[in-house]
Design a protein around this motif. Structure first.
Motif, PDB file in Angstrom:
ATOM      1  N   THR A 217      -3.134   8.148 -18.231  1.00  0.00           N
ATOM      2  CA  THR A 217      -4.323   8.657 -18.851  1.00  0.00           C
ATOM      3  C   THR A 217      -5.278   7.230 -18.789  1.00  0.00           C
ATOM      4  OG1 THR A 217      -3.790   8.163 -21.050  1.00  0.00           O
ATOM      5  CG2 THR A 217      -3.499  10.366 -20.144  1.00  0.00           C
ATOM      6  N   ALA A 218      -4.761   6.079 -18.601  1.00  0.00           N
ATOM      7  CA  ALA A 218      -5.760   5.015 -18.653  1.00  0.00           C
ATOM      8  C   ALA A 218      -6.482   4.861 -17.248  1.00  0.00           C
ATOM      9  CB  ALA A 218      -4.995   3.550 -18.374  1.00  0.00           C
ATOM     10  N   LYS A 219      -6.137   5.760 -16.293  1.00  0.00           N
ATOM     11  CA  LYS A 219      -6.669   6.069 -14.878  1.00  0.00           C
ATOM     12  C   LYS A 219      -7.332   7.381 -14.766  1.00  0.00           C
ATOM     13  CE  LYS A 219      -6.460   1.643 -13.398  1.00  0.00           C
ATOM     14  NZ  LYS A 219      -7.592   0.912 -12.668  1.00  0.00           N
ATOM     15  N   GLN A 220      -6.343   8.261 -15.074  1.00  0.00           N
ATOM     16  CA  GLN A 220      -6.706   9.872 -14.533  1.00  0.00           C
ATOM     17  C   GLN A 220      -6.721  10.693 -15.862  1.00  0.00           C
ATOM     18  OE1 GLN A 220      -3.226  10.428 -11.941  1.00  0.00           O
ATOM     19  NE2 GLN A 220      -2.511  12.114 -13.373  1.00  0.00           N
ATOM     20  N   PRO A 221      -7.617  11.575 -15.574  1.00  0.00           N
ATOM     21  CA  PRO A 221      -7.770  12.631 -17.043  1.00  0.00           C
ATOM     22  C   PRO A 221      -6.655  13.346 -17.039  1.00  0.00           C
ATOM     23  CG  PRO A 221      -9.756  12.229 -15.696  1.00  0.00           C
ATOM     24  CD  PRO A 221      -8.677  11.684 -14.868  1.00  0.00           C
ATOM     25  N   LEU A 222      -5.933  14.010 -16.003  1.00  0.00           N
ATOM     26  CA  LEU A 222      -4.832  14.809 -15.897  1.00  0.00           C
ATOM     27  C   LEU A 222      -3.711  13.709 -16.680  1.00  0.00           C
ATOM     28  CD1 LEU A 222      -3.845  17.494 -15.285  1.00  0.00           C
ATOM     29  CD2 LEU A 222      -2.948  16.610 -13.205  1.00  0.00           C
ATOM     30  N   PRO A 223      -2.918  14.297 -17.820  1.00  0.00           N
ATOM     31  CA  PRO A 223      -2.191  13.369 -18.593  1.00  0.00           C
ATOM     32  C   PRO A 223      -0.728  13.532 -18.155  1.00  0.00           C
ATOM     33  CG  PRO A 223      -2.690  15.183 -19.877  1.00  0.00           C
ATOM     34  CD  PRO A 223      -3.586  15.514 -18.650  1.00  0.00           C
ATOM     35  N   GLU A 224      -0.472  13.670 -16.652  1.00  0.00           N
ATOM     36  CA  GLU A 224       0.810  14.029 -16.168  1.00  0.00           C
ATOM     37  C   GLU A 224       0.768  13.374 -14.868  1.00  0.00           C
ATOM     38  OE1 GLU A 224       0.897  18.451 -14.278  1.00  0.00           O
ATOM     39  OE2 GLU A 224       0.899  18.249 -16.321  1.00  0.00           O
ATOM     40  N   MET A 225       2.089  12.749 -14.471  1.00  0.00           N
ATOM     41  CA  MET A 225       2.277  12.495 -13.070  1.00  0.00           C
ATOM     42  C   MET A 225       2.649  13.420 -12.175  1.00  0.00           C
ATOM     43  SD  MET A 225       4.501   8.901 -13.547  1.00  0.00           S
ATOM     44  CE  MET A 225       3.762   7.392 -14.367  1.00  0.00           C
ATOM     45  N   MET A 226       2.500  13.310 -11.043  1.00  0.00           N
ATOM     46  CA  MET A 226       2.751  14.450 -10.015  1.00  0.00           C
ATOM     47  C   MET A 226       4.308  14.086  -9.519  1.00  0.00           C
ATOM     48  SD  MET A 226       0.491  14.864  -6.627  1.00  0.00           S
ATOM     49  CE  MET A 226       0.248  13.172  -6.357  1.00  0.00           C
ATOM     50  N   ALA A 227       4.771  15.131  -9.237  1.00  0.00           N
ATOM     51  CA  ALA A 227       6.117  15.120  -8.476  1.00  0.00           C
ATOM     52  C   ALA A 227       6.229  14.990  -7.234  1.00  0.00           C
ATOM     53  CB  ALA A 227       7.030  16.510  -9.131  1.00  0.00           C
ATOM     54  N   PRO A 228       7.122  14.082  -6.637  1.00  0.00           N
ATOM     55  CA  PRO A 228       6.980  13.739  -5.197  1.00  0.00           C
ATOM     56  C   PRO A 228       7.105  14.949  -4.301  1.00  0.00           C
ATOM     57  CG  PRO A 228       8.439  12.447  -6.266  1.00  0.00           C
ATOM     58  CD  PRO A 228       8.309  13.446  -7.300  1.00  0.00           C
ATOM     59  N   GLU A 229       7.715  16.169  -5.001  1.00  0.00           N
ATOM     60  CA  GLU A 229       7.726  17.336  -4.097  1.00  0.00           C
ATOM     61  C   GLU A 229       6.562  18.022  -3.896  1.00  0.00           C
ATOM     62  OE1 GLU A 229       9.398  16.723  -6.447  1.00  0.00           O
ATOM     63  OE2 GLU A 229      11.529  16.205  -5.818  1.00  0.00           O
ATOM     64  N   GLN A 230       5.487  17.764  -4.947  1.00  0.00           N
ATOM     65  CA  GLN A 230       4.103  18.404  -4.582  1.00  0.00           C
ATOM     66  C   GLN A 230       3.628  17.581  -3.251  1.00  0.00           C
ATOM     67  OE1 GLN A 230       3.434  17.704  -9.137  1.00  0.00           O
ATOM     68  NE2 GLN A 230       1.853  19.019  -8.395  1.00  0.00           N
ATOM     69  N   ILE A 231       3.644  16.496  -3.132  1.00  0.00           N
ATOM     70  CA  ILE A 231       3.142  15.744  -1.993  1.00  0.00           C
ATOM     71  C   ILE A 231       3.729  16.166  -0.643  1.00  0.00           C
ATOM     72  CG2 ILE A 231       2.712  13.698  -0.767  1.00  0.00           C
ATOM     73  CD1 ILE A 231       2.788  12.263  -3.507  1.00  0.00           C
ATOM     74  N   GLY A 232       5.112  16.641  -0.812  1.00  0.00           N
ATOM     75  CA  GLY A 232       5.737  17.207   0.370  1.00  0.00           C
ATOM     76  C   GLY A 232       5.311  18.694   0.718  1.00  0.00           C
ATOM     77  N   GLU A 233       4.941  19.451  -0.296  1.00  0.00           N
ATOM     78  CA  GLU A 233       4.438  20.781  -0.360  1.00  0.00           C
ATOM     79  C   GLU A 233       2.929  20.672   0.517  1.00  0.00           C
ATOM     80  OE1 GLU A 233       5.933  23.440  -0.400  1.00  0.00           O
ATOM     81  OE2 GLU A 233       7.470  23.234  -1.633  1.00  0.00           O
ATOM     82  N   PHE A 234       2.244  19.597   0.014  1.00  0.00           N
ATOM     83  CA  PHE A 234       0.698  19.649   0.563  1.00  0.00           C
ATOM     84  C   PHE A 234       1.073  19.006   2.184  1.00  0.00           C
ATOM     85  CE2 PHE A 234      -3.469  17.373   0.132  1.00  0.00           C
ATOM     86  CZ  PHE A 234      -4.127  18.310   0.689  1.00  0.00           C
ATOM     87  N   ILE A 235       1.784  18.356   2.576  1.00  0.00           N
ATOM     88  CA  ILE A 235       2.155  17.847   3.742  1.00  0.00           C
ATOM     89  C   ILE A 235       2.679  18.845   4.682  1.00  0.00           C
ATOM     90  CG2 ILE A 235       3.661  16.631   5.338  1.00  0.00           C
ATOM     91  CD1 ILE A 235       3.613  14.109   3.007  1.00  0.00           C
ATOM     92  N   LEU A 236       3.491  19.811   4.163  1.00  0.00           N
ATOM     93  CA  LEU A 236       3.878  21.023   4.773  1.00  0.00           C
ATOM     94  C   LEU A 236       2.470  21.987   5.058  1.00  0.00           C
ATOM     95  CD1 LEU A 236       5.998  22.746   6.048  1.00  0.00           C
ATOM     96  CD2 LEU A 236       6.088  24.156   3.585  1.00  0.00           C
ATOM     97  N   PHE A 237       1.525  22.143   4.078  1.00  0.00           N
ATOM     98  CA  PHE A 237       0.473  22.762   4.323  1.00  0.00           C
ATOM     99  C   PHE A 237      -0.525  22.208   5.600  1.00  0.00           C
ATOM    100  CE2 PHE A 237      -4.316  23.274   3.699  1.00  0.00           C
ATOM    101  CZ  PHE A 237      -4.452  24.433   3.770  1.00  0.00           C
TER     102      PHE A 237
END
Length: 260
Positions: A217-237
């Motif tokens: 939260t020092a950098k981003q408002p959303l208080p959670e890290m992203m799972a690596p799989e989310q990036i993989g799903e975006f790449i698939l799209f």
């Protein structure tokens, strides 16, 4: 059909690259895995992917600081797999230090692996994509390709460069059936960040989870890290036909970091 395509992912033996490999393999996409594993371990990993997903898979541990090795990686992949349809430039390294004290060898290595290697891989893969009339190039940049942070001069320079390279390539490939995009993640929940979180927890005598929340939260408002799989799903799209008009973009996945 994506299940007839071949994807080469640099830095795919751990973290974002490995998670992306699993996402793509689950859709029947054949893989060229790459990383720093010894050859026998890398081949074992490729065999595990083949057995689990019923795809063709190979491994190469090319040195991305060496242009000749990158050329061999691409040529070897095309020869063994028949094509490289999807190129995901994911490999990267990091070092933090003030610009004044930044070690020359660290600067050169970060620029070489995070930026120059992507350029050379694209340069050698493009003729094959153009001959097929289809291709997807996805550069895993960073939120630091869009904004700066102290003590990250080399990393920010490389990632900003990767975003610029993405735009140029998209313009040059616009009529070739090839799209080129950059993904700009913020905090990603990988083991690499655990040491940084543990250091905060120890220094401030707080729990690991509290330190993690503070870091994010020092950098981003959303208080959670992203799972690596989310990036993989975006790449698939981005590889799909639905994304055929998305090209030349630097796409944040940053919990509103750059919205501020």
């Amino acid at each position: 059909m994506l299940n007839q395509k071949v994807a080469l992912i640099t830095g795919s033996t751990s973290g974002i690259g490995l998670a992306t490999a699993h996402v793509l393999a689950a859709q029947g996409i054949s893989l060229v895995l790459h990383g720093l594993l010894p050859t026998h371990e890398g081949k074992k990993l490729a065999n595990e992917f083949s057995a689990q997903y019923g795809i063709n898979a190979m491994f190469d541990n090319a040195d991305l600081m060496n242009v000749e090795s990158i050329e061999c990686l691409i040529r070897h992949a095309i020869k063994q797999m028949g094509s490289v349809d999807i190129l995901i430039n994911n490999a990267g390294i990091q070092h933090t230090e003030s610009a004044e004290n930044f070690p020359l060898e660290k600067w050169n290595a970060i620029i070489a692996i995070n930026l120059s290697a992507a350029f050379h891989a694209v340069q050698y893969a493009l003729p094959n994509m153009k001959s097929n009339g289809w291709g997807r190039i996805i550069n895993v940049a960073s939120v630091h390709g869009l904004v700066g942070s102290v003590n990250k001069s080399a990393y920010c320079a490389a990632k900003h460069g990767l975003v610029g390279l993405t735009k140029v390539l998209a313009l040059e490939c616009a009529e070739q059936g090839i799209t080129v995009n950059a993904i700009c993640p913020g905090w990603v929940d990988t083991p690499l960040i655990n040491d940084q979180i543990s250091a905060i927890a120890k220094k401030q005598d707080i729990t690991f989870e509290a330190a993690k929340y503070q870091l994010v939260t020092a950098k981003q408002p959303l208080p959670e890290m992203m799972a690596p799989e989310q990036i993989g799903e975006f790449i698939l799209f981005l590889c799909s036909d639905s994304a055929r008009s998305i090209t030349g973009s630097a796409l944040p996945m940053d919990g509103a970091w750059t919205a501020q």
